[in-house]
Design a protein around this motif. Structure first.
Motif, PDB file in Angstrom:
ATOM      1  N   THR A 125       0.891  -1.179   0.080  1.00 17.48           N
ATOM      2  CA  THR A 125       0.000   0.176   0.082  1.00 17.48           C
ATOM      3  C   THR A 125       1.096   1.287   0.056  1.00 17.48           C
ATOM      4  OG1 THR A 125      -1.766  -1.243   1.124  1.00 17.48           O
ATOM      5  CG2 THR A 125      -1.855   1.220   1.153  1.00 17.48           C
ATOM      6  N   PHE A 126       2.046   1.162   0.768  1.00 23.36           N
ATOM      7  CA  PHE A 126       2.718   2.457   0.649  1.00 23.36           C
ATOM      8  C   PHE A 126       3.295   2.869  -0.624  1.00 23.36           C
ATOM      9  CE2 PHE A 126       7.216   3.955   0.916  1.00 23.36           C
ATOM     10  CZ  PHE A 126       6.983   5.123   1.534  1.00 23.36           C
ATOM     11  N   PHE A 127       3.930   1.652  -1.564  1.00 24.13           N
ATOM     12  CA  PHE A 127       4.159   2.243  -2.795  1.00 24.13           C
ATOM     13  C   PHE A 127       2.976   2.390  -3.903  1.00 24.13           C
ATOM     14  CE2 PHE A 127       7.940  -0.335  -1.008  1.00 24.13           C
ATOM     15  CZ  PHE A 127       8.852   0.428  -1.314  1.00 24.13           C
ATOM     16  N   LEU A 128       1.797   1.885  -3.592  1.00 23.37           N
ATOM     17  CA  LEU A 128       0.877   2.396  -4.431  1.00 23.37           C
ATOM     18  C   LEU A 128      -0.183   3.343  -3.983  1.00 23.37           C
ATOM     19  CD1 LEU A 128      -0.790  -1.385  -4.593  1.00 23.37           C
ATOM     20  CD2 LEU A 128       0.463  -0.162  -6.519  1.00 23.37           C
ATOM     21  N   SER A 129       0.475   4.226  -3.147  1.00 22.50           N
ATOM     22  CA  SER A 129      -0.095   5.389  -2.558  1.00 22.50           C
ATOM     23  C   SER A 129       0.809   6.597  -2.983  1.00 22.50           C
ATOM     24  CB  SER A 129      -0.324   5.318  -0.981  1.00 22.50           C
ATOM     25  OG  SER A 129      -1.117   4.306  -0.593  1.00 22.50           O
ATOM     26  N   PRO A 130       0.370   7.720  -3.088  1.00 22.36           N
ATOM     27  CA  PRO A 130       1.241   8.853  -3.469  1.00 22.36           C
ATOM     28  C   PRO A 130       1.993   9.394  -2.259  1.00 22.36           C
ATOM     29  CG  PRO A 130      -1.155   9.573  -3.408  1.00 22.36           C
ATOM     30  CD  PRO A 130      -1.054   8.105  -3.013  1.00 22.36           C
ATOM     31  N   VAL A 131       2.813   8.639  -1.852  1.00 19.54           N
ATOM     32  CA  VAL A 131       3.708   9.349  -0.761  1.00 19.54           C
ATOM     33  C   VAL A 131       4.919   9.709  -1.383  1.00 19.54           C
ATOM     34  CG1 VAL A 131       5.030   8.584   1.268  1.00 19.54           C
ATOM     35  CG2 VAL A 131       2.660   7.493   0.854  1.00 19.54           C
ATOM     36  N   LEU A 132       5.510   8.935  -2.414  1.00 20.84           N
ATOM     37  CA  LEU A 132       6.716   9.054  -2.952  1.00 20.84           C
ATOM     38  C   LEU A 132       6.439   9.889  -4.197  1.00 20.84           C
ATOM     39  CD1 LEU A 132       8.610   5.723  -2.511  1.00 20.84           C
ATOM     40  CD2 LEU A 132       8.811   7.686  -1.184  1.00 20.84           C
ATOM     41  N   TYR A 133       5.320  10.071  -4.578  1.00 17.68           N
ATOM     42  CA  TYR A 133       4.966  10.853  -6.128  1.00 17.68           C
ATOM     43  C   TYR A 133       3.595  11.323  -5.805  1.00 17.68           C
ATOM     44  CZ  TYR A 133       2.909   6.013  -6.389  1.00 17.68           C
ATOM     45  OH  TYR A 133       1.879   5.098  -6.129  1.00 17.68           O
ATOM     46  N   PRO A 134       3.266  12.514  -6.612  1.00 19.76           N
ATOM     47  CA  PRO A 134       2.057  12.725  -6.802  1.00 19.76           C
ATOM     48  C   PRO A 134       1.333  11.930  -7.755  1.00 19.76           C
ATOM     49  CG  PRO A 134       3.543  14.019  -8.303  1.00 19.76           C
ATOM     50  CD  PRO A 134       4.223  13.170  -7.625  1.00 19.76           C
ATOM     51  N   VAL A 135      -0.275  12.432  -7.516  1.00 21.71           N
ATOM     52  CA  VAL A 135      -1.155  11.662  -8.225  1.00 21.71           C
ATOM     53  C   VAL A 135      -1.009  12.005  -9.725  1.00 21.71           C
ATOM     54  CG1 VAL A 135      -3.683  11.565  -8.618  1.00 21.71           C
ATOM     55  CG2 VAL A 135      -2.518  11.353  -6.259  1.00 21.71           C
ATOM     56  N   SER A 136      -0.620  13.276 -10.047  1.00 20.48           N
ATOM     57  CA  SER A 136      -0.464  13.839 -11.380  1.00 20.48           C
ATOM     58  C   SER A 136       0.399  13.035 -12.479  1.00 20.48           C
ATOM     59  CB  SER A 136      -0.038  15.051 -11.533  1.00 20.48           C
ATOM     60  OG  SER A 136       1.402  15.245 -10.795  1.00 20.48           O
ATOM     61  N   VAL A 137       1.202  12.218 -11.773  1.00 18.30           N
ATOM     62  CA  VAL A 137       2.250  11.377 -12.739  1.00 18.30           C
ATOM     63  C   VAL A 137       1.497  10.021 -12.914  1.00 18.30           C
ATOM     64  CG1 VAL A 137       4.362  12.608 -11.779  1.00 18.30           C
ATOM     65  CG2 VAL A 137       3.613  10.459 -10.709  1.00 18.30           C
ATOM     66  N   VAL A 138       0.339   9.763 -12.023  1.00 20.06           N
ATOM     67  CA  VAL A 138       0.005   8.330 -12.343  1.00 20.06           C
ATOM     68  C   VAL A 138      -0.564   8.139 -13.858  1.00 20.06           C
ATOM     69  CG1 VAL A 138      -1.917   6.753 -11.504  1.00 20.06           C
ATOM     70  CG2 VAL A 138      -0.503   7.940  -9.883  1.00 20.06           C
ATOM     71  N   PRO A 139      -0.677   7.000 -14.584  1.00 16.02           N
ATOM     72  CA  PRO A 139      -1.468   6.946 -15.869  1.00 16.02           C
ATOM     73  C   PRO A 139      -3.038   7.294 -15.493  1.00 16.02           C
ATOM     74  CG  PRO A 139       0.170   5.308 -15.335  1.00 16.02           C
ATOM     75  CD  PRO A 139       0.198   5.863 -14.067  1.00 16.02           C
ATOM     76  N   PRO A 140      -3.286   8.222 -16.543  1.00 21.26           N
ATOM     77  CA  PRO A 140      -4.561   8.720 -16.235  1.00 21.26           C
ATOM     78  C   PRO A 140      -5.933   7.509 -16.086  1.00 21.26           C
ATOM     79  CG  PRO A 140      -3.666   9.561 -18.262  1.00 21.26           C
ATOM     80  CD  PRO A 140      -2.821   8.607 -17.901  1.00 21.26           C
ATOM     81  N   ALA A 141      -5.613   5.961 -16.685  1.00 22.22           N
ATOM     82  CA  ALA A 141      -6.503   5.303 -16.448  1.00 22.22           C
ATOM     83  C   ALA A 141      -6.712   4.941 -14.947  1.00 22.22           C
ATOM     84  CB  ALA A 141      -6.378   4.275 -17.260  1.00 22.22           C
ATOM     85  N   LEU A 142      -5.498   5.058 -14.173  1.00 27.03           N
ATOM     86  CA  LEU A 142      -5.731   4.626 -12.836  1.00 27.03           C
ATOM     87  C   LEU A 142      -5.806   5.781 -12.005  1.00 27.03           C
ATOM     88  CD1 LEU A 142      -2.336   2.039 -12.968  1.00 27.03           C
ATOM     89  CD2 LEU A 142      -5.041   1.516 -12.992  1.00 27.03           C
ATOM     90  N   ARG A 143      -5.805   7.033 -12.599  1.00 21.82           N
ATOM     91  CA  ARG A 143      -5.860   8.246 -11.452  1.00 21.82           C
ATOM     92  C   ARG A 143      -6.838   8.225 -10.463  1.00 21.82           C
ATOM     93  NH1 ARG A 143      -4.073  13.197 -14.790  1.00 21.82           N
ATOM     94  NH2 ARG A 143      -2.020  11.718 -15.236  1.00 21.82           N
ATOM     95  N   PRO A 144      -8.248   7.826 -11.119  1.00 22.86           N
ATOM     96  CA  PRO A 144      -9.138   8.009 -10.411  1.00 22.86           C
ATOM     97  C   PRO A 144      -9.124   7.121  -8.997  1.00 22.86           C
ATOM     98  CG  PRO A 144     -10.075   7.940 -12.416  1.00 22.86           C
ATOM     99  CD  PRO A 144      -8.661   7.468 -12.620  1.00 22.86           C
ATOM    100  N   LEU A 145      -8.482   5.764  -9.236  1.00 23.90           N
ATOM    101  CA  LEU A 145      -8.173   4.861  -8.168  1.00 23.90           C
ATOM    102  C   LEU A 145      -7.229   5.647  -7.081  1.00 23.90           C
ATOM    103  CD1 LEU A 145      -7.384   1.699 -10.047  1.00 23.90           C
ATOM    104  CD2 LEU A 145      -9.675   2.019  -8.826  1.00 23.90           C
ATOM    105  N   TYR A 146      -6.441   6.538  -7.247  1.00 24.56           N
ATOM    106  CA  TYR A 146      -5.677   7.141  -6.356  1.00 24.56           C
ATOM    107  C   TYR A 146      -6.355   8.278  -5.812  1.00 24.56           C
ATOM    108  CZ  TYR A 146      -1.395   4.879  -7.681  1.00 24.56           C
ATOM    109  OH  TYR A 146      -0.572   3.654  -8.089  1.00 24.56           O
ATOM    110  N   GLU A 147      -7.174   9.143  -6.645  1.00 21.71           N
ATOM    111  CA  GLU A 147      -7.699  10.427  -6.226  1.00 21.71           C
ATOM    112  C   GLU A 147      -8.693  10.207  -5.303  1.00 21.71           C
ATOM    113  OE1 GLU A 147      -8.660  12.221  -9.849  1.00 21.71           O
ATOM    114  OE2 GLU A 147      -6.808  13.358 -10.027  1.00 21.71           O
ATOM    115  N   TYR A 148      -9.663   8.942  -5.361  1.00 17.66           N
ATOM    116  CA  TYR A 148     -10.824   8.913  -4.528  1.00 17.66           C
ATOM    117  C   TYR A 148     -10.987   7.727  -3.611  1.00 17.66           C
ATOM    118  CZ  TYR A 148     -12.968  11.928  -8.148  1.00 17.66           C
ATOM    119  OH  TYR A 148     -12.984  13.009  -8.856  1.00 17.66           O
TER     120      TYR A 148
END
Length: 259
Positions: free
Chosen positions: A183-206
């Motif tokens: 979960t640590f590496f799959l959460s935007p701790v080391l990086y911002p949500v803006s660099v996540v691929p657009p298809a996966l971004r809603p999973l990070y944002e919500y």
């Protein structure tokens, strides 16, 4: 249930205090480790990411150190990570309490979370001092106690759920730490949500972790807060808390036999 929490708030406070004191009992510096641990971690972040890697965040505010962005996200994740990691043994470690009919067993999974909040509060104070030292202190940091609410609810629900499972399945003590690391590496701790691929971004944002980490960063550094993801995560965190408590209360009658 809310009335029960109000009635037992003193007991919960004493359990949390006992947990904090036992954690540092016998250590050379004792309870001072509550302050020393985050200070050492912040110093390491400043050295590694500020001087060795000289990392930069996409759209990073001018002059803002990268390690402060990283540290602010880590404060949020540590609340979730530490509480969930300790949840499988939260009930199983106290069989004498479980077998007392009048003891409110549902308080036990909240004890690690309360300890995490104490650590998070001290980490936040250190972050405030670092922001003031670097000249980036903003009034938005006053929103931090409100913004972390979805993560608290989400961690509370998972703690109730996993602590109940931990009574029956001892392998949970091995499985849950692996889950937290992933979960640590799959959460935007080391990086911002803006660099996540657009298809996966809603999973990070919500999800509660992603939404709160992004909201805390925005508030701390005086940027615009996206309230819609935060509200969605607040709702999902509330649902997780209710379902986790329901599962815990449903399983409670079997705890004494399992232990």
């Amino acid at each position: 249930m809310i009335s029960n929490f109000t009635t037992h708030r003193y007991l919960l406070g004493q359990l949390i205090l006992r947990d904090v004191l036992l954690r540092y009992r016998g250590a050379m510096f004792g309870i001072l480790w509550i302050f020393l641990s985050p200070l050492l971690m912040l110093a390491i972040f400043a050295f590694v990411f500020g001087h060795i890697f000289q990392s930069r965040w996409p759209e990073q505010p001018e002059g803002l150190p990268f390690w402060l962005l990283l540290y602010s996200g880590l404060i949020v994740f540590n609340i979730f990570g530490e509480a969930v990691s300790r949840s499988p043994t939260a009930v199983r470690a106290y069989p004498s309490y479980v077998k007392k009919i009048i003891f409110p067993v549902y308080l036990l999974p909240l004890v690690p979370l309360g300890t995490c909040l104490i650590h998070a509060g001290l980490n936040l104070l250190i972050l405030v001092a670092a922001l003031a030292w670097t000249g980036h202190l903003s009034s938005g940091i006053l929103l931090a106690p409100l913004l972390i609410l979805p993560v608290l609810l989400f961690a509370t629900g998972l703690s109730w759920f996993l602590s109940a499972w931990g009574v029956f399945i001892k392998d949970m003590t091995q499985i849950v730490p692996l889950f937290v690391q992933m979960t640590f590496f799959l959460s935007p701790v080391l990086y911002p949500v803006s660099v996540v691929p657009p298809a996966l971004r809603p999973l990070y944002e919500y999800n509660p972790l992603g939404a709160v980490i992004e909201a805390i960063r925005a508030a701390v550094f005086g940027m615009h807060i996206s309230w819609v993801p935060w509200i969605v995560s607040l709702i999902s965190g509330s649902i997780a808390a209710v379902l986790g408590l329901a599962f815990f209360m449903h399983s409670r009658d079997e705890f004494a036999d399992a232990l």
